[in-house]
Design a protein around this motif. Structure first.
Motif, PDB file in Angstrom:
ATOM      1  N   LEU A 110       0.882  -1.291  -0.056  1.00 54.16           N
ATOM      2  CA  LEU A 110       0.008   0.082  -0.038  1.00 54.16           C
ATOM      3  C   LEU A 110       0.853   1.278  -0.136  1.00 54.16           C
ATOM      4  O   LEU A 110       0.550   2.237  -0.655  1.00 54.16           O
ATOM      5  CB  LEU A 110      -0.697  -0.065   1.390  1.00 54.16           C
ATOM      6  N   ALA A 111       1.936   1.165   0.836  1.00 54.98           N
ATOM      7  CA  ALA A 111       2.869   2.535   0.652  1.00 54.98           C
ATOM      8  C   ALA A 111       3.573   2.612  -0.566  1.00 54.98           C
ATOM      9  O   ALA A 111       3.593   3.843  -1.055  1.00 54.98           O
ATOM     10  CB  ALA A 111       3.894   2.391   1.891  1.00 54.98           C
ATOM     11  N   PHE A 112       3.919   1.410  -1.272  1.00 52.08           N
ATOM     12  CA  PHE A 112       4.434   1.775  -2.830  1.00 52.08           C
ATOM     13  C   PHE A 112       3.465   2.158  -3.496  1.00 52.08           C
ATOM     14  O   PHE A 112       3.679   3.136  -4.441  1.00 52.08           O
ATOM     15  CB  PHE A 112       4.987   0.314  -3.051  1.00 52.08           C
ATOM     16  N   GLN A 113       2.173   1.701  -3.683  1.00 49.90           N
ATOM     17  CA  GLN A 113       1.067   2.117  -4.505  1.00 49.90           C
ATOM     18  C   GLN A 113       0.862   3.739  -4.216  1.00 49.90           C
ATOM     19  O   GLN A 113       0.540   4.584  -4.965  1.00 49.90           O
ATOM     20  CB  GLN A 113      -0.005   1.388  -4.143  1.00 49.90           C
ATOM     21  N   ARG A 114       0.851   4.313  -2.920  1.00 46.18           N
ATOM     22  CA  ARG A 114       0.550   5.550  -2.536  1.00 46.18           C
ATOM     23  C   ARG A 114       1.588   6.339  -3.094  1.00 46.18           C
ATOM     24  O   ARG A 114       1.452   7.439  -3.822  1.00 46.18           O
ATOM     25  CB  ARG A 114       0.418   5.911  -0.908  1.00 46.18           C
ATOM     26  N   LEU A 115       2.773   5.963  -2.900  1.00 42.97           N
ATOM     27  CA  LEU A 115       3.924   6.491  -3.768  1.00 42.97           C
ATOM     28  C   LEU A 115       3.905   6.581  -5.046  1.00 42.97           C
ATOM     29  O   LEU A 115       3.977   7.668  -5.809  1.00 42.97           O
ATOM     30  CB  LEU A 115       5.223   5.988  -3.133  1.00 42.97           C
ATOM     31  N   LEU A 116       3.591   5.509  -5.842  1.00 40.60           N
ATOM     32  CA  LEU A 116       3.208   5.563  -7.374  1.00 40.60           C
ATOM     33  C   LEU A 116       2.429   6.576  -7.746  1.00 40.60           C
ATOM     34  O   LEU A 116       2.771   7.342  -8.726  1.00 40.60           O
ATOM     35  CB  LEU A 116       3.018   4.186  -7.686  1.00 40.60           C
ATOM     36  N   TYR A 117       1.318   6.608  -6.911  1.00 43.37           N
ATOM     37  CA  TYR A 117       0.230   7.473  -7.540  1.00 43.37           C
ATOM     38  C   TYR A 117       0.545   8.998  -7.050  1.00 43.37           C
ATOM     39  O   TYR A 117      -0.386  10.014  -7.352  1.00 43.37           O
ATOM     40  CB  TYR A 117      -1.221   7.048  -7.094  1.00 43.37           C
ATOM     41  N   SER A 118       1.485   9.378  -6.393  1.00 43.84           N
ATOM     42  CA  SER A 118       1.621  10.639  -5.764  1.00 43.84           C
ATOM     43  C   SER A 118       2.394  11.778  -6.944  1.00 43.84           C
ATOM     44  O   SER A 118       2.196  12.761  -6.376  1.00 43.84           O
ATOM     45  CB  SER A 118       2.522  10.267  -4.451  1.00 43.84           C
ATOM     46  N   SER A 119       2.784  11.365  -7.875  1.00 43.78           N
ATOM     47  CA  SER A 119       3.681  12.325  -8.638  1.00 43.78           C
ATOM     48  C   SER A 119       3.279  12.123 -10.139  1.00 43.78           C
ATOM     49  O   SER A 119       3.135  11.157 -10.500  1.00 43.78           O
ATOM     50  CB  SER A 119       5.007  11.997  -8.494  1.00 43.78           C
ATOM     51  N   PRO A 120       2.993  13.299 -10.672  1.00 44.77           N
ATOM     52  CA  PRO A 120       2.680  13.251 -12.064  1.00 44.77           C
ATOM     53  C   PRO A 120       3.629  12.687 -12.905  1.00 44.77           C
ATOM     54  O   PRO A 120       3.688  12.142 -14.010  1.00 44.77           O
ATOM     55  CB  PRO A 120       2.465  14.782 -12.431  1.00 44.77           C
ATOM     56  N   GLY A 121       5.048  13.063 -12.501  1.00 48.60           N
ATOM     57  CA  GLY A 121       6.279  12.648 -13.116  1.00 48.60           C
ATOM     58  C   GLY A 121       6.402  11.111 -13.056  1.00 48.60           C
ATOM     59  O   GLY A 121       6.596  10.569 -14.307  1.00 48.60           O
TER      60      GLY A 121
END
Length: 221
Positions: free
Chosen positions: A124-135
């Motif tokens: 879940l932490a990885f997924q949140r990170l993945l969707y956190s940045s437009p880049g």
């Protein structure tokens, strides 16, 4: 007669010391970057800071990862051929859509992180990170394009033109990704994987049925 698989296993070259050390460095860089990104956020960590924490130079880091985004997204490269492999290896008489549909349902039941239906805290932490940045989202298209390309090659015998195979691949890859994103959104909102499983399976049934029957044919809710 000698077993060909045993022979292949015996004669397959093992990675040399140089390749092993390169892979170890690559893994170390990716792990260091992930730790920093999770701690401080993707956009607030520089490539120089990752390199310093991993005790390598920036040029060395860029030899392994062309962009900062690749430090996080390179792990998706292991899954780029998954859909194509499923299509190529499907049982006789099974359509490509059915094969991918059945595999997705199995992966949901197994709580495979690639489906988005995995509530392990690290996932879940990885997924949140993945969707956190437009880049990150923009760079992810690089991996998606390769996934579509490989699937289109596997689908080519099923269609009369390369364009038709590519259109089919685009639809199938998009469905898989969007289902995964929707599953993550449910978990991120507080559902457990067990609570969300029935809805996730129903969504998968509907999505793949729409592809199998045609988008003009309404699917049962």
């Amino acid at each position: 007669m000698e077993n060909p698989q045993q022979n292949a296993h015996r004669t397959a070259p093992e990675p040399g010391l140089r390749e092993t050390k390169k892979q170890r460095t690559r893994d170390h860089l990716a792990a260091t970057a992930l730790e920093l990104f999770l701690e401080r956020g993707f956009d607030d960590v520089s490539v120089a800071e990752v390199a310093a924490a991993a005790e390598v130079s920036k040029p060395t880091l860029f030899r392994y990862f062309p962009t900062k985004e690749d430090l996080l997204l390179d792990r998706f490269a292991d899954h780029q051929d998954e859909a194509a492999r499923i299509v190529r290896d499907r049982p006789a008489g099974t359509t490509p859509v059915r094969a991918l549909h059945e595999q997705f349902l199995t992966a949901l039941a197994d709580r495979d992180p690639i489906t988005g239906l995995c509530d392990h805290p690290g996932v879940l932490a990885f997924q949140r990170l993945l969707y956190s940045s437009p880049g990150l989202a923009a760079r992810l298209t690089h991996y998606t394009e390769r996934e579509v390309e490989l699937l289109a090659e596997a689908l080519a015998p099923e269609y009369d033109t390369p364009l038709a195979a590519r259109l089919a691949a685009l639809h199938l890859v998009t469905v898989r990704h969007e289902l995964g994103h929707e599953n993550f959104r449910r978990l991120d909102a507080g559902s457990t994987a067990d609570e969300a499983h029935a809805r996730a399976a129903a969504d998968a049934d509907r999505a793949f049925t729409m592809l199998a029957t045609g988008l003009d044919t309404p699917a049962e809710p």
